[in-house]
Design a protein around this motif. Sequence first.
Motif: not given
Length: 879
Positions: A609-620, A793-802, A839-844
């Motif tokens: 269940y270990a999450l990666p160093l970073g991941y897309a999450a809610s802006s809350k 350095s790496g890429t992350v893909t967000t599927k929602k706004d905010n 931003p929404r989409g894939t970011s480096r």
Amino acid sequence: MAFLQDRKQRQRLSPRQLTLIGAFLTPFILMTAYFIYRQMAPFGSSSLLTVDLGQQYIDFFAYMRRALLHDPSSIFYSFANGLGGEMLGTWAYYLLSPLNWILLFFPGSSLTSGVFIITVLKYGLAGLTFAWLLLKTTKQRGLFVITFATAYALMGWSVANQLNVMWLDAAYLLPLVFYGLYQLMHTGKWRSYVIWLAIALIVNYYMAYMICLFMILSFIFLAVDRYTGWRQFAKQAGQFAVTSITAGLLSAVVLLPTWWSLSQSKAQYTVTSFKWKFEFFPPKMVAKFFLGSFNFDQMPSGTANLFIGAIALIGALFYFGDRRIHLRTRITAGLITVFLALSLCVQPLDLLWHAGQFPVWYPYRFSFVVSFWLIWLAAQTLTLDFQPSALAIALVTLIVVAGSTYVAIFLKQFKFLQLNQVLLGLLFVILALALTTLPVKHHWIYPITFFVIGVTEVTANAFISLNNISYVSQGEYGNYTDELQRLVNGVQKTDNGFYRMGKTFMRTKGDAFQTGFNGGGVFSSVLPKAVPAFYGNTGNPDGDGFVAYSNGTLVTDSLLNMKYYFQNKKLSGALSGSSMLPATSNKADLADYRALSQDQWATTYQNPYALPLGYAASSKILSLKDTTADPAQYQANWLSALTGRPADRHLYQAENFDQVTFDNINQQTKITGAVLQKKNLLKPGSITLTIKPKTNDAIYMTFGSTVNPDNATFVLNGKPLNQYKTYRHTILVSVADHAKGKTIKLTVQLKKGSLWLENFTLYRLNTAQFKSAVTQLKTSPWRLTKHNSRSFSGTVTTKKDNQILNTSIPYSAGWRATVNGHHVKTYKTVGMFTALKLPRGTSRVTLSYWPPLFNVGLLISGITALSLIGGSWFWRRRH
């Protein structure tokens, strides 16, 4: 033939050189002999590791070796520093001694041998530099110089603080800085003072701060001694101010980033209010002039370590009656001595020397300047042509008798002294008085007697004092270190990604530094204040200078990227209780993890269940303001803010105990918050709580700060409950997991007449809901393509706004972020970690660390150095 004779004469050492060699070798050989006698590694089964040297500094030394030899990126930032932290503050306080380079030749468990060598070298260097000072500034020569130098090298402060090995540099640097000031005042030459003061500031800014304060007093003394008029005094004051500032500018490359580091850590504990009062009855200090006046109890709290030997003490007293010295100089020296004495017992002055903070252990750390001052005064007076007057002899004798009588009468108040030490000390005082007042001192036997008496006493003090201290055995340190290194290497050989590792055992909170992994614990004087606050919120032990990740849950293990875990085995049979891995936590929830491998001492687990160093999450998460004191609710709120799901706030459910039985304790209808009272204070009292889980969910309990091993003993299913002992906030304890239908019993045995069950609550983690939350957060990971200790350095893909990129990288102004090549602002989450908007989409995304103010400091130091070099070159060309 004449050529050969001339060559032999050139090769022959001069008396001055022989004196310097003797001043170095005497303390060096004496302490080496003592350590060999105590069987310190590499000469036996013991080691010099004790208290903070064994629990803190040795781990930093191991980190230094690894950083310089194998991982230069960790010089500025290391994820072995708790959950991650800047390292320049650590280097500046612990690691910049030039002698530390010797440690590069001592890998692994042999590091203790390197500590042995640098310790005895520092003793020797202290003697060498003090001898150099005496040869330059006094009439002392030969064995007299060696005697005073040995008294300085083996003064009570050095012996008592030998374990604070990074402070010992101050002992050999102080005479050099003082000589530089002496030269500045007498000849106007500034180079020596500027260079040595700058070196002192770079090597250890903390002790150098005390040296700087002492230099102000020394300037006053030397200015009065050399006084010819106000114009000259103003000129000297200007020179002193300019050269001191220049030394500070030269060391700005270290001081500025260190100042920033301190502003996040120790500076936040500075005392802003104080009272003008004595911290103890001042005459108590007299006891510390007797040999052997030190033991373990003097480390956390005690009076200043002032032992310098009877000859130096008698000589310092005679100084004030030495008519060969100007009266104004003696009066000034007397006022400075009184100020130093008051600094050792008056609260505001004590705070001044410690930069506005009461020391945590090792009080009156500046007493080395007091000892230096007294020995230097003694060396000014006890020359071969010194002959004290009858009045001076009578006054000194009266002072010595009065002080000794006071100590003898109140001997029971001084737990570090025994009658035989007092009597032995009086013997040396009598010998010193007789020796210093002899009318004839030119016989060849006199310097030998002077040397034998002086060196014998300070050696006896070192031996008696250090015999009062216990040390970590080489096996205890080496076996543990080697086993943990094997476990760490086993994981790192198969997984070169970024992750953290936890464990259920601990030798020190700096184990991650020692064996080179990303961990969760640290013990450091430059620990940012936000770190222990976060640990306290999440239910883990914390203090002002330490954190221990000993109470991780499934939730925190996941959010903090604890991908692997080491659990010590509980051995049975003949090996029962003999594990080299001392347990510090009960982690039943490892039942949810996958066992990867095992050896004789431990099992390695992988956390699915270990999450990666970073991941897309809610802006809350950016707006979460969590003030709850309940660590279970804190964790639930934290996870809920990341997923954006309100239902996750109810991740933990409070449960009732199935049965509670009381033994010699008054019945209670409510357990949480109850105050247990023994019926019969002379008999044992206990409470047994029974639960039978209806699901396979993880079960935890909260213990308030009063529910601790000092107040009670905890037994879980007939075995002692392993738990790190020191905690000041409510902690979460893993009690059971995958235990559906099984009977779990926890017995709390009172150690005192009563016990407040503060925040004593049973919780069940909704494991299915937890897994759902983790699955959601794993859908958009930050896929690292490059990483080291200070750059990701790496890429992350967000599927929602905010949405934001949430990381478990501790927040710092030193982290710089770019998204698709553009610099972006970083945000702090839960008062601890770094996040940035996406931003929404894939970011480096790139995150890189550089120490704040380091470039500015480097620029200032560089310009200052070039200006000094250029100015010196121009002056030489012109003249």
